[in-house]
Design a protein around this motif. Structure first.
Motif, mmCIF file in Angstrom:
data_model
loop_
_atom_site.group_PDB
_atom_site.id
_atom_site.type_symbol
_atom_site.label_atom_id
_atom_site.label_comp_id
_atom_site.label_asym_id
_atom_site.label_seq_id
_atom_site.Cartn_x
_atom_site.Cartn_y
_atom_site.Cartn_z
ATOM 1 N N THR A 103 0.975 -1.219 0.000
ATOM 2 C CA THR A 103 -0.082 0.069 0.069
ATOM 3 C C THR A 103 0.671 1.194 0.129
ATOM 4 O OG1 THR A 103 -1.817 -1.122 1.303
ATOM 5 C CG2 THR A 103 -1.749 1.273 1.437
ATOM 6 N N SER A 104 0.980 1.984 -1.028
ATOM 7 C CA SER A 104 1.569 3.225 -1.151
ATOM 8 C C SER A 104 0.747 4.290 -1.133
ATOM 9 C CB SER A 104 2.507 3.119 -2.602
ATOM 10 O OG SER A 104 3.072 2.329 -2.606
ATOM 11 N N THR A 105 0.970 5.394 -0.253
ATOM 12 C CA THR A 105 0.128 6.785 -0.009
ATOM 13 C C THR A 105 1.154 8.189 -0.053
ATOM 14 O OG1 THR A 105 -1.489 5.253 1.373
ATOM 15 C CG2 THR A 105 -1.321 7.527 1.487
ATOM 16 N N VAL A 106 0.542 8.893 -0.773
ATOM 17 C CA VAL A 106 1.051 10.295 -0.763
ATOM 18 C C VAL A 106 0.151 10.687 0.248
ATOM 19 C CG1 VAL A 106 1.548 12.486 -1.912
ATOM 20 C CG2 VAL A 106 1.926 10.318 -3.211
ATOM 21 N N LEU A 107 0.678 11.438 1.442
ATOM 22 C CA LEU A 107 0.168 12.091 2.571
ATOM 23 C C LEU A 107 0.043 13.510 2.331
ATOM 24 C CD1 LEU A 107 2.295 10.045 5.157
ATOM 25 C CD2 LEU A 107 -0.112 9.601 4.432
ATOM 26 N N HIS A 108 -1.179 13.949 2.751
ATOM 27 C CA HIS A 108 -1.354 15.339 2.688
ATOM 28 C C HIS A 108 -2.049 16.042 3.726
ATOM 29 C CE1 HIS A 108 -1.169 15.428 -1.733
ATOM 30 N NE2 HIS A 108 -1.308 14.365 -1.641
ATOM 31 N N ASP A 109 -1.903 17.309 3.997
ATOM 32 C CA ASP A 109 -2.641 18.088 5.125
ATOM 33 C C ASP A 109 -3.583 19.242 4.048
ATOM 34 O OD1 ASP A 109 -0.872 20.084 4.791
ATOM 35 O OD2 ASP A 109 -0.163 19.892 6.938
ATOM 36 N N ALA A 110 -4.152 20.087 4.954
ATOM 37 C CA ALA A 110 -4.774 21.182 4.134
ATOM 38 C C ALA A 110 -3.916 21.971 3.320
ATOM 39 C CB ALA A 110 -5.499 21.897 5.260
ATOM 40 N N ASP A 111 -2.608 22.100 3.735
ATOM 41 C CA ASP A 111 -1.617 23.014 2.888
ATOM 42 C C ASP A 111 -0.800 22.206 1.724
ATOM 43 O OD1 ASP A 111 -2.023 25.082 4.743
ATOM 44 O OD2 ASP A 111 -0.482 24.327 6.207
ATOM 45 N N GLY A 112 -0.943 21.049 1.553
ATOM 46 C CA GLY A 112 -0.461 20.089 0.720
ATOM 47 C C GLY A 112 0.201 18.925 1.023
ATOM 48 N N PRO A 113 0.882 18.453 0.118
ATOM 49 C CA PRO A 113 1.660 17.100 0.540
ATOM 50 C C PRO A 113 2.386 17.355 1.580
ATOM 51 C CG PRO A 113 1.959 17.699 -1.856
ATOM 52 C CD PRO A 113 1.380 18.908 -1.285
ATOM 53 N N VAL A 114 2.605 16.473 2.579
ATOM 54 C CA VAL A 114 3.512 16.184 3.749
ATOM 55 C C VAL A 114 4.682 15.135 3.578
ATOM 56 C CG1 VAL A 114 3.106 15.288 6.092
ATOM 57 C CG2 VAL A 114 1.525 16.915 5.155
ATOM 58 N N GLY A 115 4.328 14.017 2.646
ATOM 59 C CA GLY A 115 5.086 12.837 2.751
ATOM 60 C C GLY A 115 4.383 11.455 1.967
ATOM 61 N N HIS A 116 5.146 10.521 2.489
ATOM 62 C CA HIS A 116 4.738 9.047 1.950
ATOM 63 C C HIS A 116 4.685 8.156 2.816
ATOM 64 C CE1 HIS A 116 6.350 11.145 -1.562
ATOM 65 N NE2 HIS A 116 5.495 10.768 -2.418
ATOM 66 N N ALA A 117 3.660 7.262 2.788
ATOM 67 C CA ALA A 117 3.741 5.917 3.684
ATOM 68 C C ALA A 117 3.794 4.739 2.858
ATOM 69 C CB ALA A 117 2.297 6.241 4.612
ATOM 70 N N GLN A 118 4.495 3.919 3.253
ATOM 71 C CA GLN A 118 4.439 2.401 2.611
ATOM 72 C C GLN A 118 3.928 1.388 3.713
ATOM 73 O OE1 GLN A 118 5.202 2.074 -0.804
ATOM 74 N NE2 GLN A 118 5.445 4.167 -0.838
ATOM 75 N N GLN A 119 3.176 0.311 3.251
ATOM 76 C CA GLN A 119 2.639 -0.702 4.160
ATOM 77 C C GLN A 119 2.895 -1.908 3.350
ATOM 78 O OE1 GLN A 119 -1.138 1.599 4.592
ATOM 79 N NE2 GLN A 119 -1.074 0.782 6.389
ATOM 80 N N LEU A 120 3.639 -2.838 3.907
ATOM 81 C CA LEU A 120 3.893 -3.952 3.262
ATOM 82 C C LEU A 120 2.637 -4.963 3.733
ATOM 83 C CD1 LEU A 120 7.927 -4.582 3.612
ATOM 84 C CD2 LEU A 120 6.421 -3.652 1.615
ATOM 85 N N LEU A 121 2.169 -5.901 2.876
ATOM 86 C CA LEU A 121 1.067 -6.580 2.996
ATOM 87 C C LEU A 121 1.341 -8.228 3.032
ATOM 88 C CD1 LEU A 121 -1.487 -4.577 0.726
ATOM 89 C CD2 LEU A 121 -0.948 -4.155 3.092
ATOM 90 N N THR A 122 0.544 -8.894 3.478
ATOM 91 C CA THR A 122 0.508 -10.341 3.442
ATOM 92 C C THR A 122 -0.810 -10.618 3.066
ATOM 93 O OG1 THR A 122 1.022 -12.637 4.309
ATOM 94 C CG2 THR A 122 0.111 -10.765 5.832
ATOM 95 N N VAL A 123 -1.059 -11.060 1.631
ATOM 96 C CA VAL A 123 -2.253 -11.555 1.121
ATOM 97 C C VAL A 123 -2.410 -13.016 1.044
ATOM 98 C CG1 VAL A 123 -3.566 -10.978 -1.096
ATOM 99 C CG2 VAL A 123 -1.812 -9.468 -0.362
ATOM 100 N N ARG A 124 -3.913 -13.347 1.632
ATOM 101 C CA ARG A 124 -4.172 -14.603 1.706
ATOM 102 C C ARG A 124 -5.636 -14.692 1.377
ATOM 103 N NH1 ARG A 124 0.512 -14.834 1.338
ATOM 104 N NH2 ARG A 124 1.873 -15.701 2.895
ATOM 105 N N PRO A 125 -6.201 -15.674 0.789
ATOM 106 C CA PRO A 125 -7.765 -15.799 0.916
ATOM 107 C C PRO A 125 -8.280 -15.980 2.303
ATOM 108 C CG PRO A 125 -6.736 -17.796 -0.183
ATOM 109 C CD PRO A 125 -5.504 -16.851 0.145
ATOM 110 N N ARG A 126 -9.573 -15.739 2.595
ATOM 111 C CA ARG A 126 -10.095 -16.123 4.081
ATOM 112 C C ARG A 126 -10.319 -17.830 3.715
ATOM 113 N NH1 ARG A 126 -11.100 -12.985 7.960
ATOM 114 N NH2 ARG A 126 -11.226 -10.850 7.373
ATOM 115 N N PRO A 127 -10.057 -18.283 5.124
ATOM 116 C CA PRO A 127 -10.371 -20.021 4.869
ATOM 117 C C PRO A 127 -11.904 -19.991 5.047
ATOM 118 C CG PRO A 127 -9.590 -19.134 7.087
ATOM 119 C CD PRO A 127 -9.494 -17.895 6.079
#
Length: 127
Positions: A103-127
């Motif tokens: 998950t890649s995100t450009v972060l903002h506040d009311a004044d504009g871009p603030v930075g970036h966030a990255q989240q690594l995921l583990t992806v699996r079907p539900r049992p």
């Protein structure tokens, strides 16, 4: 978001998408009327960062009823201090063929871009 994710946390959010979400792609503003710690004032940075983890759930690629895709980490890179009580999330989610995603995100506040966030995921079907 409440249609995808039931629960108290999601119900506590004020989510304002800029357009209808697409699978794996959403831009939205989020906030909450709740304190980070009940009765305690939080800094704008603490309030902002507390909402960033929501990015993985805001731009779902697959139904959470059929798939699990928790983030196993969260990395933030900020180029300035955020201001205000709204967190802007411009989020893209990708899945690879062997159970990993990002998950890649450009972060903002009311004044504009603030930075970036990255989240690594583990992806699996539900049992």
């Amino acid at each position: 978001m409440a249609s995808e994710w039931p629960g108290g946390y999601i119900a506590s959010l004020d989510v304002r998408p800029l357009a209808p979400p697409l699978p794996g792609r959403t831009t939205a503003w989020i906030s909450t009327g709740l304190d980070l710690v009940a009765g305690e004032a939080a800094s704008p940075l603490a309030f902002f960062v507390a909402l960033v983890d929501t990015a993985n759930g805001i731009a779902v690629r697959q139904s959470p009823e059929e798939w699990m895709f928790p983030n196993v980490d969260l990395t933030l890179h900020l180029h300035r201090a955020p201001r205000g009580r709204w967190t802007g999330l411009d989020t893209t989610v990708v899945f690879g063929p062997t159970g990993q995603g990002v998950t890649s995100t450009v972060l903002h506040d009311a004044d504009g871009p603030v930075g970036h966030a990255q989240q690594l995921l583990t992806v699996r079907p539900r049992p």
